[in-house]
Design an enzyme around this catalytic site. Structure first.
Site, PDB file in Angstrom:
ATOM      1  N   GLY A 116      50.741  43.857  36.538  1.00 55.50           N
ATOM      2  CA  GLY A 116      50.349  44.391  35.236  1.00 55.50           C
ATOM      3  C   GLY A 116      49.010  45.111  35.282  1.00 55.50           C
ATOM      4  O   GLY A 116      48.880  46.259  34.836  1.00 55.50           O
TER       5      GLY A 116
ATOM      6  N   LYS B   3      43.032  35.708  41.551  1.00 59.33           N
ATOM      7  CA  LYS B   3      43.109  34.413  42.222  1.00 59.33           C
ATOM      8  C   LYS B   3      44.029  34.403  43.425  1.00 59.33           C
ATOM      9  O   LYS B   3      45.165  34.822  43.362  1.00 59.33           O
ATOM     10  CB  LYS B   3      43.615  33.364  41.234  1.00 59.33           C
ATOM     11  CG  LYS B   3      42.598  33.020  40.190  1.00 59.33           C
ATOM     12  CD  LYS B   3      43.114  31.895  39.320  1.00 59.33           C
ATOM     13  CE  LYS B   3      42.075  31.528  38.278  1.00 59.33           C
ATOM     14  NZ  LYS B   3      42.665  30.738  37.208  1.00 59.33           N
TER      15      LYS B   3
ATOM     16  N   GLY C 218      54.462  39.179  38.075  1.00 53.99           N
ATOM     17  CA  GLY C 218      54.988  37.943  38.659  1.00 53.99           C
ATOM     18  C   GLY C 218      56.422  38.085  39.128  1.00 53.99           C
ATOM     19  O   GLY C 218      56.795  37.546  40.177  1.00 53.99           O
TER      20      GLY C 218
ATOM     21  N   ARG D 124      54.922  49.900  29.670  1.00 51.87           N
ATOM     22  CA  ARG D 124      56.124  49.063  29.599  1.00 51.87           C
ATOM     23  C   ARG D 124      57.052  49.513  28.471  1.00 51.87           C
ATOM     24  O   ARG D 124      58.273  49.369  28.584  1.00 51.87           O
ATOM     25  CB  ARG D 124      55.747  47.595  29.446  1.00 51.87           C
ATOM     26  CG  ARG D 124      55.354  46.996  30.784  1.00 51.87           C
ATOM     27  CD  ARG D 124      54.968  45.550  30.671  1.00 51.87           C
ATOM     28  NE  ARG D 124      54.990  44.897  31.978  1.00 51.87           N
ATOM     29  CZ  ARG D 124      54.373  43.757  32.254  1.00 51.87           C
ATOM     30  NH1 ARG D 124      53.688  43.136  31.306  1.00 51.87           N
ATOM     31  NH2 ARG D 124      54.457  43.234  33.455  1.00 51.87           N
TER      32      ARG D 124
HETATM   33  P1  ADP Z   1      47.862  42.143  38.753  1.00 51.76           P
HETATM   34  O1  ADP Z   1      47.978  41.932  37.265  1.00 51.76           O
HETATM   35  O2  ADP Z   1      47.966  43.577  39.130  1.00 51.76           O
HETATM   36  O3  ADP Z   1      48.788  41.245  39.530  1.00 51.76           O
HETATM   37  P2  ADP Z   1      45.670  40.291  38.942  1.00 51.76           P
HETATM   38  O4  ADP Z   1      46.000  39.804  37.574  1.00 51.76           O
HETATM   39  O5  ADP Z   1      45.914  39.372  40.075  1.00 51.76           O
HETATM   40  O6  ADP Z   1      46.393  41.708  39.199  1.00 51.76           O
HETATM   41  O7  ADP Z   1      44.125  40.649  39.037  1.00 51.76           O
HETATM   42  C1  ADP Z   1      43.533  41.596  38.223  1.00 51.76           C
HETATM   43  C2  ADP Z   1      42.077  41.272  38.008  1.00 51.76           C
HETATM   44  O8  ADP Z   1      41.409  41.018  39.221  1.00 51.76           O
HETATM   45  C3  ADP Z   1      41.362  42.394  37.339  1.00 51.76           C
HETATM   46  O9  ADP Z   1      41.073  42.021  36.013  1.00 51.76           O
HETATM   47  C4  ADP Z   1      40.099  42.587  38.189  1.00 51.76           C
HETATM   48  O10 ADP Z   1      38.924  42.722  37.429  1.00 51.76           O
HETATM   49  C5  ADP Z   1      40.060  41.280  38.986  1.00 51.76           C
HETATM   50  N1  ADP Z   1      39.257  41.427  40.212  1.00 51.76           N
HETATM   51  C6  ADP Z   1      39.384  42.345  41.180  1.00 51.76           C
HETATM   52  N2  ADP Z   1      38.405  42.192  42.102  1.00 51.76           N
HETATM   53  C7  ADP Z   1      37.638  41.153  41.702  1.00 51.76           C
HETATM   54  C8  ADP Z   1      36.468  40.518  42.225  1.00 51.76           C
HETATM   55  N3  ADP Z   1      35.904  40.937  43.346  1.00 51.76           N
HETATM   56  N4  ADP Z   1      35.946  39.478  41.526  1.00 51.76           N
HETATM   57  C9  ADP Z   1      36.526  39.065  40.388  1.00 51.76           C
HETATM   58  N5  ADP Z   1      37.640  39.615  39.843  1.00 51.76           N
HETATM   59  C10 ADP Z   1      38.191  40.656  40.500  1.00 51.76           C
HETATM   60 MG    MG Z   2      47.251  40.365  36.002  1.00 53.13          MG
END
Ligand code: ADP
Ligand code: MG
Length: 405
Positions: free
Chosen positions: A360, A207, A384, A37
């Site tokens: 992120g 989530k 987001g 970033r």
């Molecule tokens: P981004 O920041 O790219 O939008 P998120 O914040 O939604 O992504 O999710 C990232 C997290 O999701 C990572 O820390 C990863 O460890 C977690 N994750 C991926 N697969 C699983 C899983 N099967 N169970 C629990 N956590 C998971």
């Molecule tokens: Mg994230």
């Protein structure tokens, strides 16, 4: 929308709202684990400096806690490591103010010369930054605006926030959008208007509740939705599969069921994992085990997609002309559960067409994979913000920049 490059900036002071919200090492709290970033913010800052502006950068970092400024400033995180890295990357000193928009910032702004850079302290030390109260935000915005002659909004990752430095400050000064914001918006617009088809969306991450709104909208735009990561288990559970101890949001099953039905009705192909890498706990040293088939036995949790799913996703991506990917498909932070993320990244990088990674954690994950620099059309800095744009929502920070002054 005015462009920062069109502003007359020689001998003027420009307040640049940037997104420098980088991940910090959790044990020391001082080293930056991914400076993507900061790098993404350089073109606008460099351009303004080269054209004779004094640049004051405003940014947030993490989520400072406490009821008032002193408590938050004491608890941190300070932008000091960011100032240090920004100085290294720019190749010139960056003065870090001792506050956000107080005495220290005022003195720096008043004595600043052409071609010089200063960074304000973490703007979220000011509780007013994120306040729901318009007057509180307005008071901080006025103090920020008083530091400069012009405002440039370049913090794309914060554009979905109705925050003082993002939303309330631009109307107070002649303003324009920076290069990063313009580039991000141009790519997101391509994803939402006449994308080349097949258009494949890959969603993972933690989530399902964070991402349901975007899934709903993307289910109307995309031809295929590949769902993995922690969110996949709520989908599998909604279809009646056993998910063991995997991440699960019971309160989302109703909405997930609706998404499944909507996708089926719209003719969107929704692809879920068909096998898994599981373990008995979420830990770097947990023993990985492959489970064939979509069901996960009791006592185990799904932490990555299995080999059959990696192949299936690669096949579903092979003919894509447009790809948007948000959310790692596994717990990539632990090497034993990173193969799915690598496989998806490689499959997308083989696509010829528009490929965008947003989020992120997703962006950090792919940078750590050391794929070639041109593996994706764009690694978006917005998490987001990108998702809300794709949901079709108006971003407050963008709206504030669009309004003319
Ligand atoms: P981004 O920041 O790219 O939008 P998120 O914040 O939604 O992504 O999710 C990232 C997290 O999701 C990572 O820390 C990863 O460890 C977690 N994750 C991926 N697969 C699983 C899983 N099967 N169970 C629990 N956590 C998971
Ligand atoms: Mg994230």
């Amino acid at each position: 929308m005015n462009r920062a490059e069109d502003l007359q900036v020689a001998d003027r002071t420009v307040l640049v709202r940037a997104d420098l919200n980088v991940p910090l090492d959790t044990d020391g709290g001082h080293s930056i684990t991914d400076d993507g970033r900061i790098r993404a913010s350089l073109p606008t800052i460099r351009d303004l400096l080269a054209r004779g502006a004094g640049v004051i950068v405003c940014a947030h970092l993490g989520r400072p806690k406490g009821d008032d400024y002193p408590a938050r400033a004491a608890g941190g995180p300070s932008l000091r490591p960011v100032a240090h890295r920004l100085a290294e990357l720019l190749g010139q000193p960056v003065t870090l103010a001792g506050d956000v928009a107080g005495e220290s910032a005022r003195v720096i702004a008043a004595t600043m010369g052409a071609g010089e850079v200063a960074l304000l302290e973490n703007v979220r030390f000011e509780p007013a930054e994120t306040s729901k109260d318009d007057e509180e935000r307005g008071e901080l915005a006025a103090r920020l605006a008083a530091l400069a002659d012009l405002y440039v909004g370049d913090g794309f990752g914060a554009m979905h926030r109705k925050h003082a430095s993002v939303y309330d400050t631009p109307p107070l000064l002649p303003h324009a959008a920076g290069q990063l914001v313009l580039a991000e918006v141009a790519v997101l617009r391509q994803l939402t208007t006449n994308p080349a088809r097949p258009y494949v969306v890959v969603l993972g991450g933690a989530k399902v509740s964070d991402k349901l709104a975007v899934i709903g909208n993307l289910a109307r735009l995309a031809d295929r939705l590949l769902i993995a990561g922690g969110m996949a288990y709520t989908f599998l559970a909604a279809q009646g599969h056993r998910i063991g101890d995997s991440m699960f949001q019971a309160d989302q099953v109703g909405q997930v069921t609706t998404v499944l039905a909507d996708a089926a009705e719209a003719g969107v192909e929704l692809v879920l994992p068909v096998d898994h890498v599981v373990a008995d706990r979420l830990s770097a040293d947990a023993e990985p085990e492959i489970v064939n088939g979509p069901d996960i036995p009791d006592g185990k949790m799904g932490l990555d997609i299995g080999p059959a799913t990696r192949d299936l996703f690669a096949r579903k991506l092979a003919d894509a002309k447009t790809v948007f990917w948000n959310g790692p498909p596994g717990v990539f932070e632990f090497p034993a559960f990173a193969a799915g993320t690598r496989a998806v990244a490689e499959a997308i990088s083989a696509v010829t067409g528009l490929t965008v990674v947003g989020g992120g954690d997703s962006a950090a994950a792919v940078r750590h994979l050391n794929l070639p620099a041109d593996a994706f059309t764009r690694i978006s800095t917005g998490g987001g913000a990108s998702l809300e744009y794709l949901e079709g929502r108006e971003l407050p920070g963008l709206a504030a920049l669009e309004d003319a002054t």
